[in-house]
Design an enzyme around this catalytic site. Structure first.
Site, PDB file in Angstrom:
ATOM      1  N   LYS A   1     -13.763   0.955  15.787  1.00 10.36           N
ATOM      2  CA  LYS A   1     -12.500   0.199  15.718  1.00 10.36           C
ATOM      3  C   LYS A   1     -11.795   0.175  17.071  1.00 10.36           C
ATOM      4  CE  LYS A   1     -10.834   0.277  11.724  1.00 10.36           C
ATOM      5  NZ  LYS A   1     -10.298   0.773  10.455  1.00 10.36           N
TER       6      LYS A   1
ATOM      7  N   PHE B   1      -4.213   3.218  14.887  1.00  8.70           N
ATOM      8  CA  PHE B   1      -4.484   4.213  13.850  1.00  8.70           C
ATOM      9  C   PHE B   1      -5.635   3.722  12.997  1.00  8.70           C
ATOM     10  CE2 PHE B   1      -1.052   7.354  14.053  1.00  8.70           C
ATOM     11  CZ  PHE B   1      -0.378   6.823  15.135  1.00  8.70           C
TER      12      PHE B   1
ATOM     13  N   LYS C   1     -11.059  -3.434  18.493  1.00  5.34           N
ATOM     14  CA  LYS C   1      -9.687  -3.932  18.470  1.00  5.34           C
ATOM     15  C   LYS C   1      -8.958  -3.739  19.793  1.00  5.34           C
ATOM     16  CE  LYS C   1      -7.782  -4.062  14.305  1.00  5.34           C
ATOM     17  NZ  LYS C   1      -7.220  -3.839  12.995  1.00  5.34           N
TER      18      LYS C   1
ATOM     19  N   LYS D   1       9.281 -16.639 -10.846  1.00  4.37           N
ATOM     20  CA  LYS D   1       8.418 -15.577 -11.356  1.00  4.37           C
ATOM     21  C   LYS D   1       7.252 -16.221 -12.117  1.00  4.37           C
ATOM     22  CE  LYS D   1       8.195 -11.670 -14.458  1.00  4.37           C
ATOM     23  NZ  LYS D   1       8.693 -11.092 -15.694  1.00  4.37           N
TER      24      LYS D   1
ATOM     25  N   ASN E   1       0.848  -1.197   0.000  1.00  3.45           N
ATOM     26  CA  ASN E   1       0.000   0.000   0.000  1.00  3.45           C
ATOM     27  C   ASN E   1       0.882   1.245   0.000  1.00  3.45           C
ATOM     28  OD1 ASN E   1       0.561   0.797   2.860  1.00  3.45           O
ATOM     29  ND2 ASN E   1      -0.394  -1.198   3.253  1.00  3.45           N
TER      30      ASN E   1
ATOM     31  N   ASP F   1      -4.003  -6.270   4.857  1.00  9.58           N
ATOM     32  CA  ASP F   1      -5.057  -7.106   5.441  1.00  9.58           C
ATOM     33  C   ASP F   1      -5.131  -8.479   4.786  1.00  9.58           C
ATOM     34  OD1 ASP F   1      -6.090  -5.263   7.353  1.00  9.58           O
ATOM     35  OD2 ASP F   1      -6.835  -4.082   5.667  1.00  9.58           O
TER      36      ASP F   1
END
Ligand code: C5P
Length: 412
Positions: A347, A333, A351, A296, A215, A286
């Site tokens: 959250k 976060f 969590k 490859k 990401n 995730d």
């Protein structure tokens, strides 16, 4: 303000004249000032000007006045509570980034163990040059407080970025840094000696020998939190995914990891060693490919479309942190692009976090990397703080640590 000792290092640019006014402002603010100048600076302003304004002898030469004087001048580095380079040329920044000490100013810079503020001023092309920008990145990561040059008329006759920040801006930064150093400051009192783990950056989940899923996280926020904590006297371990943010100075331990599974193992090990606070600033992937091909994967074998099967990665907060919660305060976060506060609050509860820092990277004044950023800090009772105007991540980290210290002390 309470007094303080400032070492002002003047390097050679036309903006050296502004350093005269800065010296006067520092003295008027009740600060003791000693000045050192490069040879080039002395072509613009004479040492005598600074001697009169600072009311102290000026260090202008490493060798010229006999060895004992040179050693006296090195004492300036230990004497100072804070050093300020203004104007800072590309040359003096490059020397500092590489540890070169070949004149009085660069020598004092290496000999000064305390905080350093640098206010660069140079031609716009010199500022934009990749060498200068790389040196600035190194210095930022070492915790140098950089005061960005402004836009305006440059001595080379064009209007662009490269002008020395105004002396009033530099004075404000000196005050802020001196204030941060004060031993009785609440945030220092709170964080000094605390064992803190911070995760930062993205994780990379391998698809095959050359491809991965990841990401846009750069690790800048986590690195800034780790650096600020270390500067406040905390014992910091940074668990860093493969982001672009340089390793900050002052850490007790630095654990580079690649995948979510590796990060989960590192967090478990650090918490098992004993830890007071955990900042989960990492943007953990995730999902990861169910299987990682050893070589490859060839497109000829896939055809026009390719379906990858992904499986959930370990949820570190729920699976690793939750069973080790005793005596630990957890700051998570939440990155959400809609219904930010509602989702962040949910959250926090789900969590098992004590605090959550919520941000929307698509909102105006926010984003990945070092761009100015806006966040909301939520505790169990809801929002406790949000910054009114976007802040750079380093300043934001400082603010968050102040607020958390105040809130945690208030609750104790
Ligand atoms: O559920 P979400 O990924 O949005 O939660 C974000 C928080 O959870 C962050 O603090 C992040 O570091 C943490 N996280 C985690 N394990 C994951 C994914 C995210 O601990 N697999």
């Amino acid at each position: 303000m309470a007094g303080g000792r400032v070492l002002l290092l003047v390097s050679g640019g036309i903006a050296a004249y502004k350093a005269c006014y800065l010296t006067r402002l520092l003295r008027q603010a009740g600060l003791d000032v000693k000045v050192a100048m490069t040879d080039a600076a002395q072509r613009f302003v004479t040492p005598m000007t600074f001697q009169v304004l600072s009311e102290n002898p000026v260090a202008s030469d490493l060798w010229g006045e006999g060895q004992s004087r040179a050693l006296d001048h090195i004492e300036y580095a230990r004497w100072a509570d804070v050093a300020v380079i203004a104007p800072a040329t590309a040359n003096v920044l490059a020397k500092l980034a590489h540890g070169i000490a070949d004149d009085i100013v660069s020598t004092l810079l290496l000999a000064h163990p305390g905080p350093l503020i640098a206010a660069p001023a140079m031609n716009d092309n010199m500022w934009a040059h990749p060498a200068t920008q790389a040196n600035l990145a190194v210095l930022r990561a070492r915790g140098v407080h950089l005061i960005e040059p402004g836009e305006g008329w440059l001595a080379c006759g064009i209007e662009s970025k490269g002008r020395l920040a105004e002396p009033e801006t530099i004075l404000a930064e000196v005050r802020r840094v001196l204030d941060e150093r004060r031993a009785d400051r609440p945030a220092r009192r709170f964080w000094a000696g605390k064992k803190v783990a911070v995760t930062a950056g993205p994780t990379c989940e391998a698809v095959d020998a050359v491809r991965f899923l990841s990401n846009r996280s750069t690790g800048t926020m986590g690195a800034a939190i780790a650096r600020r904590l270390a500067a406040l006297g905390a014992e910091v371990t940074l668990i860093a995914g493969p982001g672009a943010a340089p390793r900050p100075a002052g850490l007790v331990d630095y654990l580079p990891v690649v995948s979510a599974a590796e990060m989960a193992r590192a967090v478990a090990a650090v918490l098992d060693r004993g830890c007071d606070w955990l900042f989960m600033a990492a943007a953990v992937a995730d999902y990861a490919p169910r299987e990682v091909a050893p070589g490859k994967i060839k497109k000829e074998d896939q055809g026009d479309t390719w379906t990858l099967e992904l499986v959930r990665t370990p949820d570190i907060l729920r699976e690793v942190v939750a069973p080790r919660r005793a005596g630990l305060t957890v700051v998570g976060f939440a990155l959400e692009t809609d219904r930010l506060l509602e989702r962040a609050a949910a959250k926090l509860a789900r969590k098992g976090m004590d605090w959550v820092v919520a941000n929307d990277p698509t909102a105006a004044g926010s984003g990945f990397g070092d761009a100015p950023h806006s966040v909301h800090l939520l505790g169990p009772g809801g929002e406790v703080w949000a910054n009114e105007r976007p802040l750079g991540k380093d300043d934001l980290a400082g603010e968050l640590l102040d607020r958390l210290a105040a809130a945690a002390e208030g609750a104790a």
